[in-house]
Enzyme design. Structure first.
Site: not given
Lengths: 407, 373
Positions: A129, A132, A167, A250, A377
């Protein structure tokens, strides 16, 4: 409310159990096994092939696409039975079946479905994936990796930028990639989604050494990477919708993670207290372990409620983040407690003490569980805003063209 | 179920439509009759309970919900009782439902003789009589057995006993671990009202001096009784926590601080998000406990203990943070936070504290978990 299987479910469970009993043990790993990444990847592929050959891969995907065309409960039942074995799966396979295939199935063209779904179910294609970036994690839509059309009229896209925390990117065949295609639009609107062959020239993966000592995460650098337009998923500019499909999968999947308190109870029971008993005789330890066990059970039964919602066609929305928020902290806390139980021998165990090795690894690993798949958060904000209806955070970048943002 | 099966995620892990409707009926009744203003009136008048509310609950059939039809009840199950308990918890109702129905009637159903059941269950179902369950004898073991029953005479003391001032009959835990059935309105029983921390649940000291009492034949039912009651207490706690959460949220949405709603601050949002998570986990455990009580007795001990622990945990968080979010106004009698804040501590120790239930949960696990020293 009924925890007993219906007759049809019971028959399916028995079939799954029999098949697993005959095929899973040969693929099982001993507790505490550590192996090179390439070997783990090979074992993952081998298990995927076994599943496919037995007809247990892609239970909910249409038969025409290589799946089994079942409705949903069966996939849960199979996952429960499969979860009783220590199989070589983990992120390596779940990114493909749990994240790439759902987005391809929902947003892909017929040709893309034919091209990717069955080969992935067979274990012939593995996925990473590419979401990020160094400055776009929790604030994913702040991503900067950009794609522009090639100037040769081919319709191909040329991608430049950097992704991180990907990953298994160095071992997988394809990636799901989100990039910016129109910086003149506000940040969520100028994004487009692709699948990309990881062998394309210009892709360089650099494993990142993690605090656990492992390196399953990568930085991925994309330099003039050419992606054919046929590998675009969904319409140009609609990449964010594709990302949401992936993240919901996910989140619902992450709650299924087994992070057992039971092994820690056994660990306490196997640790002498120096007074003729074990650490499980200690009232404070008992209390903490019991509280953790109660929380863990609550997480699993809440997951069962969410699955019930999904099976009725309801969208759990931000409720889906609750399980991960709860278990990641609990996992960290209880493994931290376990690390104290054996005193100094918990820090430096004798050779062969694999149980302590597991506790040490899990304590380290728990840190990333509180970050990956939605940081604590972020999940708390989502629960407060979408479940409790409290005001949203101040968003300075809303409605501002991405190229006008500072930073 | 074997060890690996207990976490099975059935696809119908939800209340039925009828159960949801039952819960809504209970909530509607309680919002009509048991307002916070009403609770303040009860406290100021030193009332032991809200008797008109009890009559209304009886008229709706709620008291007999889980009592067998043969004894004048509706014969419903633990989950049906649970949705009523959840509503009572949300309202912080001043009624002896736990004492009379969840503990008293159920103790008689589990351990009573046919004659005892026939004598008492119909009266408890109709609300004509109130029962309680007397187990504590001051500080010390949660379930104490210093009271003796010999030759039909009861001697010794139980304290504190919830709702003993209004109860007609008590099931008393006695030496040897059995139960005795004793009518409280007789000369051999002295009732002394105690100063209860939960101002809406009266507690008493009971002194028995040669009081006439009957043995109950079903010895060994204590574990089953308190496991079932722990599940119901978890429903009550989850209902109360949900009410606290809603109260805190509503106040934070309304209250302006530094030019914006209090609810907009992350410190407040994150606090309440954590309460919401704890409440959903507790409710999920209560559902499982209710299912186990009805359908899988072997799973009940672990299910009940987990439900109990997470129920108290969520209510503790919810009651404390609700008052905190309200700030100084939360400390006033006129605000409503104190009802739950006091009730939570009462629920936390009623039927055993955290350590007691932690032991029960670990002891209910299969495998190598030794007992506490």
């Amino acid at each position: 409310m009924d925890f007993n299987d219906s007759p049809a479910e019971a028959a399916f469970r028995a079939e799954a159990r029999d098949w697993l009993a005959a095929h899973a043990p040969a693929h099982e790993l001993a507790a505490g096994t550590k192996m090179p990444d390439t070997e783990e990847a090979d074992r993952g592929r081998a298990w995927m092939r076994e599943l496919y050959a037995g007809g247990w891969s892609g239970l909910t995907f249409p038969k025409a696409l290589g799946g089994r065309g079942l409705s949903g409960p069966e996939a849960v039942i199979f996952a429960e039975e499969e979860g009783k074995y220590h199989l070589p799966k983990g992120p390596f396979t779940s990114i493909g079946t749990g994240m790439a295939l759902p987005v391809i199935a929902k947003h892909g063209t017929e040709a893309q479905k034919q091209r990717f779904i069955e080969p992935t179910l067979k274990g012939d294609i593995t996925w990473c994936q590419l979401f990020s970036e160094p400055a776009a994690g929790s604030d994913l839509a702040a991503l900067r990796t950009k794609a522009v059309r090639a100037d040769d009229g081919s319709g191909d896209w040329i991608v430049n930028g950097q992704k991180v925390w990907s990953s298994w990117a160095h071992l997988t065949d394809w990636g799901i990639l989100v990039v910016r295609t129109d910086p003149a639009l506000p940040k969520h609107k100028g994004l487009t989604f692709f699948v990309v062959d990881m062998k394309t020239p210009g892709i360089e993966t650099r494993p990142i050494r993690q605090i656990s000592g492992a390196s399953e995460f990568n930085e991925t650098f994309l330099t003039d990477v050419r992606i054919p337009d046929a590998n675009r998923l969904g319409a140009e500019g609609e990449g964010w919708a594709c990302c949401m499909t992936v993240l919901m999968g996910e989140r619902l999947g992450s709650g299924a993670h087994r992070s057992g308190v039971e092994p820690l109870i056994d660990y306490a029971a196997a640790t002498p207290d120096g007074q003729g008993g074990t650490m499980l005789d200690d009232r404070a330890i008992r209390q903490q372990l019991a509280e953790a066990l109660a929380e863990e059970q609550g997480e699993r039964f809440f997951q069962a409620r969410l699955r019930t919602m999904v099976s009725k066609g309801e969208n759990p929305g931000a409720l889906a983040g609750m399980v991960k928020l709860a278990y990641a902290s609990r996992y960290q806390k209880t493994n931290g407690l376990a690390l104290e139980l054996r005193g100094l021998a918990g820090i430096a165990p004798e050779a062969g003490d694999t149980a302590t090795g597991d506790v040490q690894y899990d304590y380290i690993y728990s840190t990333v569980m509180r970050i990956a798949g939605g940081a604590d958060e972020v999940l708390r904000n989502q629960i407060a805003e979408r479940v409790l209806g409290m005001p949203g955070e101040v968003r300075m970048d809303k409605d501002v063209p991405f190229e006008s943002l500072k930073g | 179920m074997d060890r690996n099966d207990w976490a099975r995620a059935a696809m119908n892990f939800d209340l039925s439509d009828e159960q949801k409707m039952l819960g809504e009926q209970a909530r509607a009744l309680l919002s009509d009759l048991s307002s916070f203003d009403r609770l303040r009136v009860l406290i100021d008048s030193g009332a032991e309970w809200d008797e008109p509310l009890w009559r209304a609950l009886a008229d709706m059939g709620f008291l007999g919900a889980a009592i067998p039809e043969a004894y004048g009840g509706l014969g419903l199950g633990a989950l049906d009782l649970g949705v009523i308990m959840e509503a009572l918890g949300a309202a912080n109702a001043a009624v002896p439902f736990m004492s009379s129905i969840v503990l008293g009637a159920e103790a008689i159903r589990l351990a009573g003789s046919e004659a005892q059941k026939a004598a008492w269950l119909p009266k408890l179902a109709s609300g004509e009589a109130v029962a309680t369950f007397a187990y504590a004898e001051g500080p010390g073991p949660v379930f104490a057995t210093g009271v003796t029953l010999e030759g039909g005479r009861l001697n010794g003391s139980k304290s504190p006993v919830a709702d003993a001032g209004i109860a007609d009959v008590a099931v008393v835990l006695v030496a040897g671990g059995g139960f005795a059935l004793v009518e409280l309105g007789q000369p051999g029983v002295a009732r002394t009202r105690l100063d209860s921390f939960d101002q809406l649940r009266a507690h008493y000291r009971l002194d028995f001096a040669e009081a006439a009492a009957e043995a109950m034949p079903g010895a060994g039912k204590l574990d089953r009784l308190i496991d079932q009651a722990a599940v119901q207490a978890a429903f009550e706690a989850a209902g109360a926590a949900e009410a606290c959460l809603k109260m805190a949220r509503d106040y934070a949405m309304e209250r302006q601080m530094f030019g914006r709603p209090l609810a907009g601050y992350q410190a407040i949002k994150h606090k309440l998000a954590d309460v919401a998570v704890a409440t959903e986990l507790a409710r999920s455990n209560a559902y499982y406990g209710g299912w186990a009580a009805e359908s899988s007795p072997d799973d009940l001990p672990a299910a009940a203990a987990a439900a109990r622990l997470s129920g108290i945990k969520c209510l503790e968080m919810a009651a404390r943070e609700n008052l905190q979010v309200h700030g100084g106004i939360g400390y006033t009698f006129e605000a409503n936070c104190h009802f739950y804040y006091r009730r939570e501590r009462m629920l936390a120790v009623h039927l055993g504290n955290r350590g007691f239930w932690a032991d029960r949960l670990l002891n209910a696990q299969p495998g190598s978990q030794g007992k506490a020293a």
